[in-house]
Design an enzyme around this catalytic site. Structure first.
Site, PDB file in Angstrom:
ATOM      1  CE  LYS A 135     -31.318  31.866 -27.326  1.00  0.00           C
ATOM      2  NZ  LYS A 135     -30.085  31.014 -27.431  1.00  0.00           N
ATOM      3  CE1 TYR A 220     -33.646  31.025 -22.791  1.00  0.00           C
ATOM      4  CE2 TYR A 220     -31.379  31.137 -23.534  1.00  0.00           C
ATOM      5  CZ  TYR A 220     -32.637  30.579 -23.621  1.00  0.00           C
ATOM      6  OH  TYR A 220     -32.881  29.588 -24.529  1.00  0.00           O
TER       7      TYR A 220
HETATM    8  P1  NAD Z   1     -25.996  23.438 -33.609  1.00  0.00           P
HETATM    9  O1  NAD Z   1     -24.703  23.947 -34.122  1.00  0.00           O
HETATM   10  O2  NAD Z   1     -25.967  22.247 -32.727  1.00  0.00           O
HETATM   11  O3  NAD Z   1     -26.986  23.126 -34.820  1.00  0.00           O
HETATM   12  C1  NAD Z   1     -27.156  24.011 -35.884  1.00  0.00           C
HETATM   13  C2  NAD Z   1     -27.676  23.254 -37.085  1.00  0.00           C
HETATM   14  O4  NAD Z   1     -27.755  24.165 -38.195  1.00  0.00           O
HETATM   15  C3  NAD Z   1     -26.769  22.092 -37.511  1.00  0.00           C
HETATM   16  O5  NAD Z   1     -27.537  20.967 -37.829  1.00  0.00           O
HETATM   17  C4  NAD Z   1     -26.081  22.628 -38.763  1.00  0.00           C
HETATM   18  O6  NAD Z   1     -25.745  21.595 -39.678  1.00  0.00           O
HETATM   19  C5  NAD Z   1     -27.160  23.541 -39.347  1.00  0.00           C
HETATM   20  N1  NAD Z   1     -26.612  24.565 -40.245  1.00  0.00           N
HETATM   21  C6  NAD Z   1     -27.191  24.935 -41.383  1.00  0.00           C
HETATM   22  N2  NAD Z   1     -26.458  25.854 -42.025  1.00  0.00           N
HETATM   23  C7  NAD Z   1     -25.367  26.057 -41.266  1.00  0.00           C
HETATM   24  C8  NAD Z   1     -24.230  26.886 -41.400  1.00  0.00           C
HETATM   25  N3  NAD Z   1     -24.066  27.709 -42.455  1.00  0.00           N
HETATM   26  N4  NAD Z   1     -23.319  26.861 -40.420  1.00  0.00           N
HETATM   27  C9  NAD Z   1     -23.463  26.077 -39.327  1.00  0.00           C
HETATM   28  N5  NAD Z   1     -24.533  25.254 -39.153  1.00  0.00           N
HETATM   29  C10 NAD Z   1     -25.471  25.251 -40.114  1.00  0.00           C
HETATM   30  O7  NAD Z   1     -26.711  24.662 -32.884  1.00  0.00           O
HETATM   31  P2  NAD Z   1     -27.918  24.581 -31.830  1.00  0.00           P
HETATM   32  O8  NAD Z   1     -27.340  24.592 -30.465  1.00  0.00           O
HETATM   33  O9  NAD Z   1     -28.842  23.501 -32.209  1.00  0.00           O
HETATM   34  O10 NAD Z   1     -28.587  26.042 -32.042  1.00  0.00           O
HETATM   35  C11 NAD Z   1     -29.478  26.297 -33.111  1.00  0.00           C
HETATM   36  C12 NAD Z   1     -30.368  27.497 -32.742  1.00  0.00           C
HETATM   37  O11 NAD Z   1     -31.091  27.168 -31.567  1.00  0.00           O
HETATM   38  C13 NAD Z   1     -29.612  28.785 -32.411  1.00  0.00           C
HETATM   39  O12 NAD Z   1     -30.334  29.882 -32.880  1.00  0.00           O
HETATM   40  C14 NAD Z   1     -29.552  28.806 -30.900  1.00  0.00           C
HETATM   41  O13 NAD Z   1     -29.480  30.110 -30.346  1.00  0.00           O
HETATM   42  C15 NAD Z   1     -30.855  28.136 -30.553  1.00  0.00           C
HETATM   43  N6  NAD Z   1     -30.812  27.443 -29.257  1.00  0.00           N
HETATM   44  C16 NAD Z   1     -31.817  27.621 -28.374  1.00  0.00           C
HETATM   45  C17 NAD Z   1     -31.832  26.953 -27.165  1.00  0.00           C
HETATM   46  C18 NAD Z   1     -32.996  27.097 -26.225  1.00  0.00           C
HETATM   47  O14 NAD Z   1     -32.865  26.683 -25.075  1.00  0.00           O
HETATM   48  N7  NAD Z   1     -34.114  27.641 -26.667  1.00  0.00           N
HETATM   49  C19 NAD Z   1     -30.772  26.103 -26.835  1.00  0.00           C
HETATM   50  C20 NAD Z   1     -29.747  25.911 -27.768  1.00  0.00           C
HETATM   51  C21 NAD Z   1     -29.768  26.589 -28.978  1.00  0.00           C
END
Ligand code: NAD
Length: 366
Positions: A135, A220
């Site tokens: 999401k 949420y």
């Molecule tokens: P994060 O920044 O920690 O990780 C993102 C990943 O995407 C990294 O490994 C990064 O290298 C990669 N990536 C690939 N192309 C990229 C670009 N152009 N710019 C930046 N990063 C790039 O983020 P996250 O917290 O892991 O979030 C990822 C997804 O998960 C989002 O859509 C977020 O909304 C979702 N999320 C959901 C929950 C949940 O509880 N369901 C919790 C956190 C995040």
């Protein structure tokens, strides 16, 4: 294999299973070893994949980690060592079409920044894989529809990672609402926010995030008002505020919104990137109220009821439950609980909320 749209009734069914029947579910569905486990490839190895999803995969009964998709060769090496993954299980964002040649991967779990979800979902679908996408589904309704269309065209399932649809405390509150334990609902307040640090992160980059805290965690609170009311909002009003204009360029810092549901239930939501500690919902009905605080985290959710009872259901790994459910749906070829259409519905409402905040006028929803 196209799933029918997720309905409020589906959520209630889930609620009944997860609250009343959780011990049975644990005994019956999870006791026997499955004949085949569904292979998951994680696309994007950031905070969520590293801290939650990969550990959760180790706890699932019906899933296993069989691939990674990452732009970082160093990260790939670390993950290969940690999870014993051969070179043929490693892809980058440009080589996703080669997933088609890997029968060990059934599902691609898209965990990249919001504005890349469509690219990665469509690439996975074209390679013949089912998709579980985090999401918010994407940054626009157009992109969401493209994802749905691509998975339909490929004959593959598309699920959205709304983990709270599997969380027993949230499901217990849905049961209290549906069974009208305190009478007909009157109003729902829901709020989720946190203080965001690093000003350089993608969450503050509109192209990648699609917006501010509304897209990230306000969603949420919006979800809660929808699954608690069991209705879709008929109209919304909203107000955005930004105090730090340097840090929050082109996105909101905080947002409040109000919704009218067709039955007369009112909903109000709040989200922010300005401070932490706001993580709750409260439902007021004819003869009492109930709610959770905290309501949306990974663990430790709890709540109260106006009759003095405490809401404290089993604390589960929500990601493991979500992935096991998706895997079982694939294995049994049955409709999934939280399909792409559910993510699209939220994006339609969020788009209306942003429009209401921009114009200062109510926006009607079809
Ligand atoms: P994060 O920044 O920690 O990780 C993102 C990943 O995407 C990294 O490994 C990064 O290298 C990669 N990536 C690939 N192309 C990229 C670009 N152009 N710019 C930046 N990063 C790039 O983020 P996250 O917290 O892991 O979030 C990822 C997804 O998960 C989002 O859509 C977020 O909304 C979702 N999320 C959901 C929950 C949940 O509880 N369901 C919790 C956190 C995040």
């Amino acid at each position: 294999m196209n799933a029918p749209p997720f309905s409020r009734r589906d959520f209630l069914k889930t609620a009944m299973l997860a609250t009343a029947g959780l011990p049975f579910a644990a005994k019956n569905s999870f006791a026997a070893e499955p004949e085949r486990k569904i292979g998951f490839a994680l696309c994007g190895l950031g905070g969520l994949s590293t801290g939650q999803i990969a550990p959760a995969l180790q706890q699932t009964k019906f899933c296993k980690l069989t691939g990674i998709i990452t732009g970082s060769p160093e990260k790939a090496k670390r993950w290969q060592a940690r999870y014993n993954l051969p070179d043929r299980s490693v892809y980058n964002y440009e080589t996703m079409s080669r997933l088609a040649d890997n029968p060990d991967i059934d599902v691609v779990y898209v965990v990249t920044p919001n504005g890349l979800h469509a690219d990665h979902t469509i690439a996975a679908a074209k390679a013949g894989k089912h998709v579980l996408c985090e999401k918010p589904m994407e940054v626009s309704t157009t992109k969401c529809q493209q994802m749905i269309d691509a998975c339909k065209a490929a004959g593959k399932q598309l699920a959205i990672g709304y983990r709270l649809h599997f969380e027993p405390n949230n499901l217990e509150c849905v049961r209290l609402a549906r069974e009208k334990v305190f009478g007909n609902l009157k109003s729902i307040e829901a709020a989720f926010g946190f203080h965001i640090g690093d000003p350089k992160q993608w969450r503050l980059n509109r192209a990648l995030s699609g917006g501010g805290p509304m897209m990230d965690v306000g969603i949420y609170a919006l979800q809660a008002t929808r699954y608690l009311s069991g209705e879709e909002p008929a109209s919304v009003t909203a107000k955005a505020t930004t105090t730090d204009k340097e840090k929050f360029r082109g996105i909101e810092e905080s947002l409040t919104w109000q919704m009218k549901f067709p039955s007369g239930v009112t909903g109000s939501g709040m989200t922010t990137y300005a401070f932490s500690g706001m993580d709750r919902f409260n439902v007021t009905a004819e003869r009492g109220s109930f709610g959770l605080d905290p309501a949306y985290g990974y663990h430790g959710l709890r709540g109260t009821r106006s009759d003095g009872q405490i809401i404290k259901m089993p604390d589960i790994d929500q990601f493991a439950a979500e992935m096991d459910d998706f895997a079982q749906c694939i294995l049994a070829n049955r409709p999934i609980r939280v399909p792409g259409e559910e993510g699209l519905r939220d994006l339609k409402i969020i788009t209306a909320i942003y429009e209401a905040a921009r114009t200062g006028k109510p926006v009607e929803l079809a």
